[in-house]
Design a protein around this motif. Sequence first.
Motif: not given
Length: 138
Positions: A31-33, A94-99, A107-118, A134-138
Amino acid sequence: MAQTAILGFTQSQADAKKFNKFDVNNDGVVTRADAQYVDHNVGKNYTNLNDALSTNDDLVAAELQDNNSITHTITGPGSDGTGDSDFHMMRVALGASLRDGDGNFDGQVNTGDFNVLAGISIPVDTSGAKVILTLTAW
Ligand SMILES: [Ca+2]
Ligand SMILES: [Ca+2]
């Protein structure tokens, strides 16, 4: 001569002992974990005593390429010159299960991810204004 059983085990017992190396946290599912587990060990080397003592994580499990270091980039700084990385292998598994942009692995792409990335923590905007990232962490 075809081998039909592993010495000391029946084939069904041997099958039951098979494991998926992408199940790095050993919970029985990929999983994503598992991706998060690899992600927070990027840069560590399981043959380095300081790295091994710095975590309770199983660094051998998180190192998917068997080349000691846990990497996240396939080229440039931080890469290991193999043209692949441990995190990239996890991402493919993981394929499509990791966006793209799912920096907090929920599993979601939202402001919570921005905070992590920033690397910051900001209040969630409840004004209704849309933030398009539009972010790509990897
Ligand atoms: Ca798992
Ligand atoms: Ca997310």
